[in-house]
Design a protein around this motif. Structure first.
Motif, short mmCIF file in Angstrom:
data_model
loop_
_atom_site.label_atom_id
_atom_site.label_comp_id
_atom_site.label_asym_id
_atom_site.label_seq_id
_atom_site.Cartn_x
_atom_site.Cartn_y
_atom_site.Cartn_z
N ILE A 13 0.85 -1.19 0.00
CA ILE A 13 0.00 0.00 0.00
C ILE A 13 0.89 1.24 0.00
O ILE A 13 2.03 1.18 0.44
N PRO A 14 0.36 2.38 -0.47
CA PRO A 14 -0.97 2.59 -1.06
C PRO A 14 -1.13 1.81 -2.37
O PRO A 14 -0.15 1.40 -2.98
N ASN A 15 -2.37 1.62 -2.77
CA ASN A 15 -2.69 0.75 -3.89
C ASN A 15 -2.13 1.28 -5.21
O ASN A 15 -2.42 2.40 -5.61
N HIS A 16 -1.36 0.42 -5.87
CA HIS A 16 -0.88 0.72 -7.22
C HIS A 16 -1.10 -0.50 -8.13
O HIS A 16 -0.47 -0.60 -9.18
N TYR A 17 -1.98 -1.42 -7.67
CA TYR A 17 -2.10 -2.63 -8.47
C TYR A 17 -3.54 -3.12 -8.63
O TYR A 17 -4.07 -3.13 -9.72
N GLY A 18 -4.20 -3.54 -7.54
CA GLY A 18 -5.49 -4.17 -7.74
C GLY A 18 -6.33 -4.29 -6.48
O GLY A 18 -6.15 -3.55 -5.52
N GLY A 19 -7.21 -5.28 -6.48
CA GLY A 19 -8.26 -5.41 -5.48
C GLY A 19 -7.77 -5.61 -4.06
O GLY A 19 -8.23 -4.94 -3.13
N PHE A 20 -6.86 -6.56 -3.85
CA PHE A 20 -6.39 -6.82 -2.50
C PHE A 20 -5.58 -5.64 -1.96
O PHE A 20 -5.62 -5.36 -0.76
N GLU A 21 -4.85 -4.98 -2.82
CA GLU A 21 -4.14 -3.77 -2.39
C GLU A 21 -5.13 -2.67 -2.03
O GLU A 21 -4.91 -1.90 -1.08
N HIS A 22 -6.23 -2.61 -2.78
CA HIS A 22 -7.26 -1.59 -2.56
C HIS A 22 -7.89 -1.77 -1.18
O HIS A 22 -7.98 -0.82 -0.39
N ILE A 23 -8.32 -2.98 -0.88
CA ILE A 23 -8.97 -3.20 0.42
C ILE A 23 -7.96 -3.12 1.55
O ILE A 23 -8.28 -2.61 2.64
N SER A 24 -6.73 -3.57 1.31
CA SER A 24 -5.71 -3.51 2.37
C SER A 24 -5.40 -2.07 2.75
O SER A 24 -5.15 -1.77 3.93
N GLN A 25 -5.42 -1.19 1.77
CA GLN A 25 -5.18 0.22 2.03
C GLN A 25 -6.23 0.78 2.99
O GLN A 25 -5.90 1.45 3.98
N THR A 111 0.45 -17.71 16.22
CA THR A 111 -0.25 -16.55 15.65
C THR A 111 -1.55 -17.02 15.01
O THR A 111 -1.59 -18.07 14.36
N ILE A 112 -2.61 -16.26 15.19
CA ILE A 112 -3.89 -16.57 14.55
C ILE A 112 -3.76 -16.31 13.05
O ILE A 112 -3.37 -15.21 12.64
N ILE A 113 -4.09 -17.30 12.23
CA ILE A 113 -4.00 -17.18 10.78
C ILE A 113 -5.40 -17.09 10.18
O ILE A 113 -6.21 -18.00 10.34
N ILE A 114 -5.66 -15.96 9.52
CA ILE A 114 -6.95 -15.74 8.84
C ILE A 114 -6.66 -15.55 7.36
O ILE A 114 -5.78 -14.76 7.00
N SER A 115 -7.38 -16.24 6.50
CA SER A 115 -7.17 -16.10 5.06
C SER A 115 -8.43 -15.59 4.37
O SER A 115 -9.52 -16.14 4.56
N ASN A 116 -8.25 -14.51 3.61
CA ASN A 116 -9.29 -14.10 2.67
C ASN A 116 -9.13 -14.98 1.45
O ASN A 116 -8.12 -14.95 0.76
N MET A 117 -10.17 -15.79 1.17
CA MET A 117 -10.02 -16.87 0.19
C MET A 117 -10.15 -16.43 -1.26
O MET A 117 -10.13 -17.28 -2.15
N ASP A 118 -10.27 -15.16 -1.52
CA ASP A 118 -10.25 -14.67 -2.90
C ASP A 118 -11.37 -15.32 -3.72
O ASP A 118 -12.28 -15.93 -3.20
N GLU A 169 -16.47 -16.24 7.11
CA GLU A 169 -17.15 -14.99 7.41
C GLU A 169 -17.32 -14.19 6.13
O GLU A 169 -16.34 -13.91 5.43
N TYR A 170 -18.55 -13.85 5.80
CA TYR A 170 -18.79 -13.06 4.60
C TYR A 170 -18.55 -11.58 4.91
O TYR A 170 -19.25 -10.97 5.71
N ILE A 171 -17.50 -11.02 4.29
CA ILE A 171 -17.22 -9.58 4.40
C ILE A 171 -16.87 -9.09 3.00
O ILE A 171 -15.82 -9.46 2.46
N PRO A 172 -17.69 -8.27 2.40
CA PRO A 172 -17.42 -7.80 1.04
C PRO A 172 -16.41 -6.66 1.03
O PRO A 172 -15.87 -6.26 2.07
N TYR A 173 -16.13 -6.17 -0.15
CA TYR A 173 -15.35 -4.94 -0.31
C TYR A 173 -16.24 -3.75 -0.01
O TYR A 173 -17.45 -3.88 0.20
N GLY A 174 -15.64 -2.58 -0.02
CA GLY A 174 -16.40 -1.36 0.18
C GLY A 174 -16.15 -0.37 -0.94
O GLY A 174 -15.33 -0.59 -1.83
#
Length: 365
Positions: A13-25, A111-118, A169-174
């Motif tokens: 971040i900041p986003n210069h590529y795509g979707g996961f960078e966008h939400i991570s930002q 460490t707790i591991i959480i994966s956004n499954m794309d 867990e269902y969590i969409p983009y914004g």
């Protein structure tokens, strides 16, 4: 409770590529504002070279993708993971799994591991059969080595339940509702235009859209946003170079410019057919653009009755030639704006992520 959270799996971040960078930002800065310590791993090739961005700690890691291609992504993710193992993170959030899950045996045990499954990556037609088989394998590894899962689409959530019997867990983009930017260049275009914005990949049905448009009798132009320097992009520009109505404009990462283009478009084409809740689609909804979308479960789940749908080039041609700028279109736009207000907005998305991360940590603390 304030946690030490790391976000891995993006180019940074900041986003210069795509979707996961966008939400991570948005997610990283939002979690910082809520008091958490957040670290994002950035490729050493990322244009942001400082160690902090809006309160988010940035760790720059060697990334050989620029000369190795796709294989470099695996080395980059491996390097990120090696560094993360040295840190005392409470939670690691993996954005995607395609080049990280093979290192699952190295995930930190405490460490707790959480994966956004794309999305369903193995369905992407740009991949050869061997690569698609590998992606199915990588998906299984992500399920095996992660403790918790996030699905950004209800379609993906159902798939994970049916395929692997896991609860996600269902969590969409914004997206942000369109607002007149603080600049004075904003003017309504003299001539209405169609708009298409996507990566130049076959599963985004760009050829279908361009073929349908080229067969139409419209005199309006179609602006195509996206990097055409890959093999498929070069092929598309060659195939449609004779149609002067089709204007390939390259990529654009200026959010204000993209918002303006979507807002003023006569019709926005969304051809994505693989993946979860697509960020560019949500932003088009938030920007009040009339939308024509490829008919598939992912798009229909988000848009419902807020779009015109097409399944082939012939239907694209009909939409282009018969688009009614009527009350029906205004109702679609109003419906989409309401969806953004109620569901697909960043404050709600960030709150949902925080609640889920806290729940995962407390249940395994």
């Amino acid at each position: 409770m304030k946690l030490n959270i790391a976000i891995l799996g993006t180019r940074g971040i900041p986003n210069h590529y795509g979707g996961f960078e966008h939400i991570s930002q948005h997610l990283a800065t939002g979690l910082v504002e809520k008091g958490h310590l957040v670290t994002v791993y950035n490729s050493h090739n990322h244009p942001h070279t400082e160690n902090n961005w809006r309160g988010v700690q940035i760790i720059h890691v060697y990334d050989p993708e620029h000369f190795m291609g796709t294989a470099g992504q695996f080395i980059y993710d491996f390097n990120c993971l090696l560094d993360a193992r040295k840190k005392n993170f409470d939670v690691i959030l993996f954005m995607g799994y395609t080049s990280s899950s093979i290192w699952g045996s190295l995930f930190p045990k405490r460490t707790i591991i959480i994966s956004n499954m794309d999305g369903l990556e193995w369905k992407r037609t740009k991949y050869s059969k061997p690569v698609q088989h590998f992606l199915k394998y990588a998906e299984r590894l992500a399920i095996k080595y992660s403790q918790f899962y996030i699905a950004d689409s209800i379609v993906i959530q159902s798939y994970l339940k049916d395929k692997y019997q896991v609860t996600s867990e269902y969590i969409p983009y914004g997206a942000d509702l369109y607002a007149i930017p603080n600049h004075e260049k904003l003017e309504m275009p003299e001539e209405p235009y169609f708009l298409l914005m996507a990566r130049m990949e076959p599963e985004n049905n760009i050829e279908m859209i361009l073929t349908g448009f080229s067969r139409s009798r419209t005199k309006r132009i179609l602006k195509v946003l996206g990097n055409t320097q890959n093999k498929f992009g070069k092929w598309l520009t060659k195939k449609f170079e004779q149609d002067l109505r089709i204007q390939f404009m390259g990529p654009n990462f200026d959010p204000f410019a993209v918002n303006d283009l979507q807002h003023w478009s006569y019709l926005y084409f969304h051809g994505h057919s693989v993946g979860g809740t697509n960020p560019s689609l949500l932003q088009a909804m938030a920007n009040g653009a009339p939308i024509a979308a490829h008919r598939n479960a992912f798009n229909e789940a988000v848009l419902q009755h807020g779009a015109f749908y097409f399944s082939n080039a012939e239907e694209v041609t009909k939409i282009v030639e018969n688009l009614p700028q009527t009350a029906a279109v205004q109702q679609m736009k109003a419906h989409n704006l309401q969806q953004i207000r109620l569901q697909y907005n960043w404050p709600k998305v960030i709150e949902a992520y925080e609640e889920f991360i806290l729940k995962c940590y407390q249940n395994n603390g």
